[in-house]
Design an enzyme around this catalytic site. Structure first.
Site, PDB file in Angstrom:
ATOM      1  N   SER A 242       0.867  -1.190   0.000  1.00  0.00           N
ATOM      2  CA  SER A 242       0.000   0.000   0.000  1.00  0.00           C
ATOM      3  C   SER A 242       0.892   1.226   0.000  1.00  0.00           C
ATOM      4  O   SER A 242       1.997   1.200   0.557  1.00  0.00           O
ATOM      5  CB  SER A 242      -0.872   0.014   1.254  1.00  0.00           C
ATOM      6  OG  SER A 242      -1.467   1.295   1.421  1.00  0.00           O
TER       7      SER A 242
ATOM      8  N   TYR B  39      -1.653  -0.286  10.148  1.00  0.00           N
ATOM      9  CA  TYR B  39      -1.781  -0.724   8.750  1.00  0.00           C
ATOM     10  C   TYR B  39      -0.548  -0.308   7.951  1.00  0.00           C
ATOM     11  O   TYR B  39       0.050  -1.122   7.227  1.00  0.00           O
ATOM     12  CB  TYR B  39      -3.046  -0.126   8.138  1.00  0.00           C
ATOM     13  CG  TYR B  39      -3.292  -0.517   6.701  1.00  0.00           C
ATOM     14  CD1 TYR B  39      -3.632  -1.825   6.364  1.00  0.00           C
ATOM     15  CD2 TYR B  39      -3.185   0.416   5.674  1.00  0.00           C
ATOM     16  CE1 TYR B  39      -3.856  -2.174   5.041  1.00  0.00           C
ATOM     17  CE2 TYR B  39      -3.410   0.075   4.353  1.00  0.00           C
ATOM     18  CZ  TYR B  39      -3.749  -1.230   4.044  1.00  0.00           C
ATOM     19  OH  TYR B  39      -3.968  -1.585   2.724  1.00  0.00           O
TER      20      TYR B  39
END
Ligand code: NDP
Length: 244
Positions: free
Chosen positions: A139, A153
């Protein structure tokens, strides 16, 4: 389609929905035989498999459970007769700021997003063919943090990025390429383009719109192909200019 992956054997983790389903479909369309894993959504996984053609298979495997991952990779490698392409896509994201997160959240996020990648690659290692590919869906949150609550995350995605670089060194002598696709906002169940979070994110996207899962699958298919022969250890942002 040119079928540039004809004869290749592929595994896509978390292939039942979203980005993973789009990648599985695209690899199959390019001629690969594809096995997907999923966490719990058997109906969705079976529906994808029905689209993937001969030899496709769905295997339930919790990415956070090392023995489940090892069994699934072993079963997949046996069914495929080796592995040419391993796509680590299964992932979870929960945004919560410091004070609202505990060790359980840490373990869950790292269990799926990091440990699952490590245990899956370790299990696949004896079955990986020379000249193969490992593609990790990371990501842009590995290196950018526009919102609150993304610490855990983002940390998981930074961890797998550096793991990939290490494996690129380890596996380079065998011609196995290891790369990370780092999406920005992509319209899936995880990050729907019509929710309140999307309204926060959209102004940062240079193209002014969310990505489609197929646009991530395009890059995965390229990295899996012979056209990517000189690319390894790369972290490739595919984000519509979200992180510039
Ligand atoms: P979705 O939530 O839409 O789909 C997640 C997929 O992963 C499903 O197939 C799900 O299976 C599977 N999965 C979830 N948890 C587990 C688990 N514990 N074990 C095995 N499989 C699991 O997510 P996306 O398609 O949006 O995300 C895919 C990847 O892309 C993730 O790694 C995510 O972090 C990354 N990403 C996504 C972005 C986005 O904006 N959407 C942006 C940047 C990165 P099941 O159907 O059975 O639940």
């Amino acid at each position: 389609m040119s079928e540039k992956l004809a004869g290749k054997k592929a595994i896509v983790t978390g292939g039942s929905r979203g980005i993973g389903a789009a990648i599985a479909r695209r690899l199959a369309a390019e001629g690969a035989q594809v096995v997907i894993t999923y966490a719990g959504n058997k109906a969705a996984a079976d529906a994808i498999v029905a689209d993937l053609g001969e030899g496709a298979l769905a295997i339930q495997a919790d990415a956070a459970d090392a023995s489940s991952v090892a069994a699934a990779i072993g079963q997949a490698a046996g069914a495929l007769g080796g592995i040419d392409i391993l796509v680590h896509n299964a992932g979870v994201a929960a945004m919560a700021p410091l004070g609202s997160t505990g060790l359980e959240d840490y373990r869950q996020m790292f269990g799926v997003n990091v440990e699952g990648v490590f245990t899956g690659t370790t299990a696949a290692f004896p079955h990986l063919n020379d000249g193969g590919r490992i593609i990790i869906i990371g990501s842009v949150n590995a290196h950018t943090m526009p919102n609150q609550g993304g610490a855990l995350y983002g940390a998981t995605k930074a961890a797998v990025a550096q793991m990939a670089r290490g494996w690129a060194r380890d596996l380079g002598p065998r011609g196995i390429l290891v790369n990370v696709i780092q999406p920005g906002p992509v319209d899936t169940d995880m990050n729907p383009s019509d929710g309140p979070f999307a309204e926060f994110l959209k102004p940062y996207i240079a193209l002014g719109r969310y990505g489609h899962a197929d646009e991530i699958a395009n890059v995965a298919a390229f990295l899996a192909s012979g056209e990517a022969s000189l690319i390894t250890g790369a972290l490739i942002d595919v984000d519509g200019g979200f992180s510039i």
